[in-house]
Design an enzyme around this catalytic site. Sequence first.
Site, short mmCIF file in Angstrom:
data_model
loop_
_atom_site.label_atom_id
_atom_site.label_comp_id
_atom_site.label_asym_id
_atom_site.label_seq_id
_atom_site.Cartn_x
_atom_site.Cartn_y
_atom_site.Cartn_z
N PHE A 1 22.46 28.34 55.37
CA PHE A 1 21.55 29.37 55.89
C PHE A 1 22.35 30.63 56.17
CE2 PHE A 1 19.50 25.35 56.81
CZ PHE A 1 18.15 25.59 56.60
N VAL B 1 24.73 26.53 59.06
CA VAL B 1 24.21 27.85 59.42
C VAL B 1 25.41 28.78 59.56
CG1 VAL B 1 22.87 29.13 61.13
CG2 VAL B 1 22.36 26.71 60.70
N CYS B 2 25.40 29.90 58.87
CA CYS B 2 26.53 30.83 58.92
C CYS B 2 26.76 31.26 60.37
CB CYS B 2 26.29 32.05 58.06
SG CYS B 2 27.62 33.28 58.24
N ILE B 3 27.94 30.98 60.89
CA ILE B 3 28.19 31.19 62.32
C ILE B 3 28.17 32.67 62.69
CG2 ILE B 3 30.72 31.09 62.08
CD1 ILE B 3 30.68 29.54 64.80
N ALA C 1 24.62 33.88 62.63
CA ALA C 1 23.85 33.24 63.69
C ALA C 1 24.16 33.84 65.06
CB ALA C 1 24.13 31.74 63.70
#
Lengths: 99, 130, 120
Positions: free
Chosen positions: B39, B77-79, B82
């Site tokens: 994501f 999820v791309c940190i 995010a």
Amino acid sequence: MTTLHTINKPPSDSTLWHSCTTALLPGDALLIIEGGVYAATHTVIAEQLNNLDDITIHFLCADMEARGLHLSDNSKACVVDDQQFVSLACQHAKVVSWF
Amino acid sequence: MLFSILIYGSAHNSQSAHTAYRFADNVLNAGHQIHRVFFYGDSVHTASVLSAPPRDEQNIHQLWKELAHAHKLDLVVCIAAALKRGVMDEAEAKRHEKASFNSQAPYELSGLGQLSEAAIISDRLVTFGA
Amino acid sequence: MQQKKILLILSRAPYGDAHAKEALDVALTAAAFGLPVSLLLTQDAPSLLLSSQQPQQIQQKNLASICSALPMYDIENIYIEALAAQTQQVTLDQLVLPAEFVNETDVAVMIRNHDVVLRF
């Protein structure tokens, strides 16, 4: 090394559609999804798609049905379901998404 | 065949995450494997447990969560994307001294390297765009 | 295993949304993973390389500065779709780093010749 291209924006995004359609090479497939399926009823784009040689054109069924659209009688394109989307992705060496 | 999926469209203002969900479901039903779902961009809001859509509307957070549990999917999820958007798990909330967190397993925060690795490993990397 | 070649196609102008920045982050990470990365700027993206960018007042990172670092990550194949550049009156001497103009046919061939193509 053919490509499955997907496009998800309506023909009103003309620069996107231009970039996408000029990037198609013989043997490639174009799958039109989401808001892109309005291409089915867009006279200019629909005709342009009919004139592409050796490139198969597909519309995603769920998105066509959602919007109440049908292919016109003279369209050379076909309507595919989600399973066939997966098959198309397998048949071509890569998938390029135009959005 | 080994697939990875990159979701880039807005979680709640595009079809992206749901089209990707149906694609993933069909990939698995056809007997293929999914290496990773990544994501990125506005799709990271999919990971928020605080999203509460009306009961008769699509719940994209829940759909992905259930698919991930059923098939042991790696939902990354791309940190960076995010944290910027206020999507974080308990560890990140602590690290950034935030009072609460809104993301948990099966969604996992990690770096963009996970996308590069997915591109290397997978036979197909399919993007579902904004 | 043979190394996969990645083509990143950028289509958005900088600053108005996060696409250009997020695409550059993908490029830099992929290069750090040792993947050969080519960059192609199409549609509204050619202006991303303009050396005249000064985004201080809108409090954004100067994306031209990030672009100028691309060769340090071994990203040296940088292409611009000529028609897009022409439309925006972007010329090669205005850019922060060397790039090459390509036409639409070249783009189609580039897509075919890369193993992974990501668009942003």
